[in-house]
Design a protein around this motif. Structure first.
Motif, PDB file in Angstrom:
ATOM      1  N   ARG A   3      26.927  42.468  48.987  1.00 41.60           N
ATOM      2  CA  ARG A   3      28.107  42.876  49.767  1.00 41.60           C
ATOM      3  C   ARG A   3      28.712  41.689  50.497  1.00 41.60           C
ATOM      4  N   ARG A   4      27.858  40.925  51.139  1.00 44.70           N
ATOM      5  CA  ARG A   4      28.334  39.769  51.918  1.00 44.70           C
ATOM      6  C   ARG A   4      29.066  38.769  51.022  1.00 44.70           C
ATOM      7  N   GLU A   5      28.459  38.403  49.893  1.00 48.17           N
ATOM      8  CA  GLU A   5      29.082  37.427  49.000  1.00 48.17           C
ATOM      9  C   GLU A   5      30.376  37.973  48.385  1.00 48.17           C
ATOM     10  N   LEU A   6      30.347  39.222  47.958  1.00 45.61           N
ATOM     11  CA  LEU A   6      31.531  39.802  47.331  1.00 45.61           C
ATOM     12  C   LEU A   6      32.696  39.892  48.319  1.00 45.61           C
ATOM     13  N   LEU A   7      32.424  40.344  49.540  1.00 47.34           N
ATOM     14  CA  LEU A   7      33.488  40.447  50.548  1.00 47.34           C
ATOM     15  C   LEU A   7      34.052  39.083  50.928  1.00 47.34           C
ATOM     16  N   ALA A   8      33.224  38.059  50.887  1.00 49.19           N
ATOM     17  CA  ALA A   8      33.661  36.719  51.290  1.00 49.19           C
ATOM     18  C   ALA A   8      34.486  36.006  50.225  1.00 49.19           C
ATOM     19  N   CYS A   9      34.368  36.426  48.994  1.00 46.06           N
ATOM     20  CA  CYS A   9      34.958  35.609  47.940  1.00 46.06           C
ATOM     21  C   CYS A   9      35.940  36.279  47.022  1.00 46.06           C
ATOM     22  N   CYS A  10      35.768  37.552  46.780  1.00 37.96           N
ATOM     23  CA  CYS A  10      36.232  38.043  45.489  1.00 37.96           C
ATOM     24  C   CYS A  10      37.331  39.090  45.546  1.00 37.96           C
ATOM     25  N   ALA A  11      38.120  39.109  44.468  1.00 38.39           N
ATOM     26  CA  ALA A  11      39.160  40.109  44.246  1.00 38.39           C
ATOM     27  C   ALA A  11      38.784  40.939  43.020  1.00 38.39           C
ATOM     28  N   LEU A  12      39.100  42.228  43.052  1.00 35.00           N
ATOM     29  CA  LEU A  12      38.782  43.140  41.966  1.00 35.00           C
ATOM     30  C   LEU A  12      39.651  42.863  40.744  1.00 35.00           C
ATOM     31  N   LEU A  13      39.017  42.844  39.577  1.00 34.19           N
ATOM     32  CA  LEU A  13      39.731  42.744  38.308  1.00 34.19           C
ATOM     33  C   LEU A  13      39.735  44.114  37.643  1.00 34.19           C
ATOM     34  N   GLU A  14      40.775  44.390  36.863  1.00 31.49           N
ATOM     35  CA  GLU A  14      40.835  45.652  36.128  1.00 31.49           C
ATOM     36  C   GLU A  14      39.929  45.573  34.912  1.00 31.49           C
ATOM     37  N   ASN A  15      39.196  46.651  34.645  1.00 33.65           N
ATOM     38  CA  ASN A  15      38.385  46.718  33.433  1.00 33.65           C
ATOM     39  C   ASN A  15      39.316  46.814  32.233  1.00 33.65           C
ATOM     40  N   TRP A  16      38.895  46.210  31.137  1.00 31.65           N
ATOM     41  CA  TRP A  16      39.705  46.267  29.922  1.00 31.65           C
ATOM     42  C   TRP A  16      39.784  47.687  29.402  1.00 31.65           C
ATOM     43  N   ARG A  17      40.874  47.966  28.735  1.00 36.49           N
ATOM     44  CA  ARG A  17      41.069  49.257  28.081  1.00 36.49           C
ATOM     45  C   ARG A  17      40.132  49.352  26.870  1.00 36.49           C
ATOM     46  N   PRO A  18      39.727  50.551  26.496  1.00 37.41           N
ATOM     47  CA  PRO A  18      38.928  50.689  25.266  1.00 37.41           C
ATOM     48  C   PRO A  18      39.687  50.097  24.080  1.00 37.41           C
ATOM     49  N   GLY A  19      38.996  49.329  23.293  1.00 35.09           N
ATOM     50  CA  GLY A  19      39.603  48.713  22.121  1.00 35.09           C
ATOM     51  C   GLY A  19      40.215  47.348  22.374  1.00 35.09           C
ATOM     52  N   GLN A  20      40.397  46.970  23.643  1.00 35.21           N
ATOM     53  CA  GLN A  20      40.956  45.639  23.924  1.00 35.21           C
ATOM     54  C   GLN A  20      39.928  44.595  23.537  1.00 35.21           C
ATOM     55  N   ARG A  21      40.352  43.497  22.983  1.00 36.63           N
ATOM     56  CA  ARG A  21      39.466  42.452  22.499  1.00 36.63           C
ATOM     57  C   ARG A  21      39.807  41.121  23.136  1.00 36.63           C
ATOM     58  N   PRO A  22      38.808  40.250  23.287  1.00 39.47           N
ATOM     59  CA  PRO A  22      39.084  38.920  23.824  1.00 39.47           C
ATOM     60  C   PRO A  22      39.828  38.045  22.823  1.00 39.47           C
ATOM     61  N   LEU A  23      40.523  37.080  23.353  1.00 34.04           N
ATOM     62  CA  LEU A  23      41.196  36.094  22.522  1.00 34.04           C
ATOM     63  C   LEU A  23      40.144  35.141  21.989  1.00 34.04           C
ATOM     64  N   LEU A  24      40.076  34.965  20.708  1.00 32.24           N
ATOM     65  CA  LEU A  24      39.127  34.040  20.100  1.00 32.24           C
ATOM     66  C   LEU A  24      39.809  32.701  19.934  1.00 32.24           C
ATOM     67  N   ARG A  25      39.117  31.654  20.344  1.00 31.08           N
ATOM     68  CA  ARG A  25      39.698  30.308  20.244  1.00 31.08           C
ATOM     69  C   ARG A  25      39.140  29.585  19.062  1.00 31.08           C
TER      70      ARG A  25
ATOM     71  N   PHE B 217      34.055  42.865  39.007  1.00 28.36           N
ATOM     72  CA  PHE B 217      34.299  44.142  38.358  1.00 28.36           C
ATOM     73  C   PHE B 217      33.423  45.183  39.041  1.00 28.36           C
ATOM     74  N   ARG B 218      33.937  46.410  39.152  1.00 28.67           N
ATOM     75  CA  ARG B 218      33.120  47.569  39.548  1.00 28.67           C
ATOM     76  C   ARG B 218      33.038  48.451  38.309  1.00 28.67           C
ATOM     77  N   VAL B 219      31.815  48.790  37.916  1.00 22.97           N
ATOM     78  CA  VAL B 219      31.608  49.587  36.714  1.00 22.97           C
ATOM     79  C   VAL B 219      30.672  50.737  37.072  1.00 22.97           C
ATOM     80  N   ASP B 220      31.105  51.967  36.777  1.00 26.71           N
ATOM     81  CA  ASP B 220      30.262  53.146  36.961  1.00 26.71           C
ATOM     82  C   ASP B 220      29.709  53.534  35.601  1.00 26.71           C
TER      83      ASP B 220
END
Length: 149
Positions: free
Chosen positions: A127-149, A74-77
Motif C-alpha cells: 500500500r505504501r509503495e503503490l500510494l507513493a508512486c503509481c497511477a492505475l492502468l486500464e486492463n487490456w480488452r479480451p483479445g487485445q495483443r501486444p505489439l511485437l517488435r 494494475f488491479r486484477v480481481d
C-alpha cells in the motif's frame, strides 16, 4: 480529413501497443483497497523507473493484462486459488501465488536485466509503495495483443 494508408496503419499499431492510464476516479477507487468477498484482488505495480525503460507484458493465468509501465499498477480481481504470473520482457519471469476470497495481495514487479522479477510484498509495504508512486492502468480488452517488435 483523409488519412493515408501508411499513417492509418501507424496509428492503429500505436493504439494496440499502448496501455492507457485509467481515469482519476477509477484510480481513486482502486486506491481505497476494497476487497471483493467472492474474489481475490491483486495489485501488480512497478514502482521504479529503470533505464532503459524495458517493456514487460503482464499475464495472469495466461490472460494478457497489459503492458507494464514504471510508476504504474494494475488491479486484477481473480477467482481464488492458484495464480500464475508471467511477464514477457527480454526473457520470461514467473511467479505462482495461492489466493483466498476476500483477500488483497500486492505484487511488486521489477525489470532486472530484461527479466520480469515478481515479488509478493506484505500489505503495509505494498500500500505504501503503490500510494507513493503509481497511477492505475486500464486492463487490456479480451483479445487485445501486444505489439511485437
Amino acid at each position: 480529413m483523409r488519412i493515408t494508408t501508411g499513417a492509418g496503419l501507424l496509428l492503429l499499431v500505436a493504439a494496440c501497443a499502448s496501455t492507457p492510464q485509467a481515469p482519476q476516479e477509477q484510480d481513486r477507487k482502486a486506491k481505497a483497497f476494497e476487497p471483493r468477498p467472492d474474489r481475490s484482488t491483486i495489485y501488480v505495480y512497478r514502482p521504479e523507473f529503470q533505464r532503459p525503460p524495458d517493456d514487460s507484458i503482464l499475464q495472469i493465468n495466461g490472460q494478457l493484462i497489459g503492458a507494464t509501465l514504471p510508476k504504474a499498477y494494475f488491479r486484477v480481481d481473480v477467482d481464488p486459488g492458484s495464480q500464475h504470473f508471467s511477464g514477457i520482457a527480454g526473457d520470461y519471469g514467473t511467479m505462482r501465488l495461492e489466493t483466498r476470497p476476500g483477500e488483497i495481495y500486492f505484487v511488486r514487479l521489477d525489470l532486472i536485466a530484461g527479466r520480469s522479477d515478481f515479488e509478493l510484498v506484505d500489505s503495509a509495504k505494498g500500500r505504501r509503495e503503490l500510494l507513493a508512486c503509481c497511477a492505475l492502468l486500464e486492463n487490456w480488452r479480451p483479445g487485445q495483443r501486444p505489439l511485437l517488435r
